[in-house]
Design a protein around this motif. Sequence first.
Motif, short mmCIF file in Angstrom:
data_model
loop_
_atom_site.label_atom_id
_atom_site.label_comp_id
_atom_site.label_asym_id
_atom_site.label_seq_id
_atom_site.Cartn_x
_atom_site.Cartn_y
_atom_site.Cartn_z
N TYR A 177 0.85 -1.18 -0.14
CA TYR A 177 0.20 0.10 -0.09
C TYR A 177 0.90 1.14 0.00
CZ TYR A 177 -4.19 2.98 1.30
OH TYR A 177 -4.79 4.27 1.33
N LEU A 178 1.90 1.06 0.68
CA LEU A 178 2.63 2.35 1.02
C LEU A 178 3.54 2.29 -0.37
CD1 LEU A 178 3.97 4.73 2.59
CD2 LEU A 178 5.65 3.01 3.51
N GLY A 179 3.97 1.31 -0.97
CA GLY A 179 4.81 1.41 -2.13
C GLY A 179 4.09 2.12 -3.42
N MET A 180 2.82 1.83 -3.58
CA MET A 180 1.95 2.58 -4.53
C MET A 180 1.56 4.06 -4.02
SD MET A 180 -0.01 2.70 -7.17
CE MET A 180 -0.66 1.11 -7.73
N MET A 181 1.41 4.40 -2.93
CA MET A 181 1.36 5.70 -2.43
C MET A 181 2.63 6.60 -2.69
SD MET A 181 0.35 7.20 1.22
CE MET A 181 1.82 6.78 2.08
N THR A 182 3.77 5.86 -2.74
CA THR A 182 5.20 6.32 -2.81
C THR A 182 5.34 6.99 -4.20
OG1 THR A 182 6.02 5.50 -0.87
CG2 THR A 182 7.64 6.16 -2.92
N ALA A 183 4.98 5.87 -5.13
CA ALA A 183 4.81 6.09 -6.54
C ALA A 183 3.95 7.30 -7.17
CB ALA A 183 4.70 4.94 -7.29
N LEU A 184 2.76 7.07 -6.45
CA LEU A 184 1.95 8.17 -6.93
C LEU A 184 2.33 9.63 -6.42
CD1 LEU A 184 -1.58 6.46 -6.09
CD2 LEU A 184 -0.59 7.26 -8.51
N ARG A 185 3.03 9.81 -5.11
CA ARG A 185 3.44 10.88 -4.67
C ARG A 185 4.67 11.46 -5.33
NH1 ARG A 185 5.11 9.21 -0.04
NH2 ARG A 185 7.36 9.31 -0.41
N MET A 186 5.62 10.44 -6.07
CA MET A 186 6.78 10.95 -6.57
C MET A 186 6.37 11.46 -8.11
SD MET A 186 9.15 10.67 -4.33
CE MET A 186 10.64 10.98 -5.77
N LEU A 187 5.22 10.92 -8.54
CA LEU A 187 4.87 11.18 -10.07
C LEU A 187 4.05 12.76 -10.02
CD1 LEU A 187 3.75 7.57 -11.40
CD2 LEU A 187 5.56 9.20 -12.21
N LYS A 188 3.36 12.83 -8.84
CA LYS A 188 2.81 13.86 -8.69
C LYS A 188 3.59 15.29 -8.67
CE LYS A 188 -0.06 12.36 -5.47
NZ LYS A 188 -1.42 12.69 -4.57
N LYS A 189 4.73 14.82 -7.75
CA LYS A 189 6.01 16.07 -7.85
C LYS A 189 6.26 16.28 -8.96
CE LYS A 189 7.71 15.06 -2.97
NZ LYS A 189 8.85 14.70 -2.23
N GLN A 190 6.17 15.38 -10.08
CA GLN A 190 6.86 15.51 -11.36
C GLN A 190 5.66 16.25 -12.35
OE1 GLN A 190 8.35 12.05 -12.92
NE2 GLN A 190 9.41 11.43 -10.98
N GLY A 191 4.61 16.40 -11.85
CA GLY A 191 3.46 17.07 -12.45
C GLY A 191 2.61 16.12 -13.08
#
Length: 343
Positions: A177-191
């Motif tokens: 669950y945290l793994g997916m959350m991390t991926a989404l957070r990093m991608l959102k930072k990239q716009g």
Amino acid sequence: MARPSMNDIALRLGISKMTVSRALRGGKHVEAELRGRILGVAEELGYRPDPEIAKLMTHMRRTRRTAEPQTLAFVWAERSSREMERSSWSQQLVLGAHRQAEKLGFRLEEFHLSARGMTGRRLSDILEARGIPGFILSPLVSRSRGHVSMAWEKFSSVVIGLGYARPQLHRVHHHHYLGMMTALRMLKKQGCKRIGFYCGSTINERMFRAWSASFLAHHPLAKPGELLALRKVMSRGDFQEWLRGAKPEVVIDGGHLVKEWLEEVPASRRPLHVSLGWRADMPEVAGVDQQADVLGAAAVDLLVTQYQQNERGIPDSPRIVMTEGRWRSAGERPPISKGGGKG
């Protein structure tokens, strides 16, 4: 008021302090009826082990193992030795387990349930005959639910992964669950906003839908339904059709199956690729490094704790230990492995 001691229990029952000690540690040489009375008196008196004495006894047991380390088992539930050698994740998993076992004064030996003629019962007999008191069971990767017929009552045991259904045992697993959350957070930072997730439904079910739940809960869009694709059967044609309809700017997957399919898409229209199972041999794909070696080490920690506390069989209250992954950007150099081989 002085805290109750084993001597108090022994005096109450008119037995030796050694018998009380053996009963409280689950020793095999104390009859069930007597053990029950000892536990009853211990509860009545409010007896609790002295942590300093327990620490000393643990140290003494470790010291006795120095000359000849106790062997523990790592049981591959499905992967053959050849399949394991082809899987970087599996290699890191068992490497981390070997290193941690050695660090704690144990040695780890690998066994394969997929070997010809091998069954859970036969393997149980082999482990018992060789005096191996506990084992780690690798993930069941081909299905979300399964059963392995080991003689659980004779061993300490730890299962890796969440998909294993019967019986309920102590287990360790990656925090998906945290793994997916991390991926989404990093991608959102990239716009990025139109982030898609294409994955097999079986693997998602095996982790109790942690990936899909996290995707829906943390996606930058309020309604990302069309960007979520869970397939019982994944195919090139289905993937290309989903790409045309959903039009994601990034595709997250659970492994690297879509990598080849994405390479067929013209570069001008090709989405970014992110994996929830980052691989050192494919560093060009960004993603979440599940740190399988950390997972393997955690499994050993949990198994050794049971062994030192003389816990055997199916636990009344199974524990779940989760380990975190680490985000790795595209092109990031693989981490340098510390130490030597498995020994």
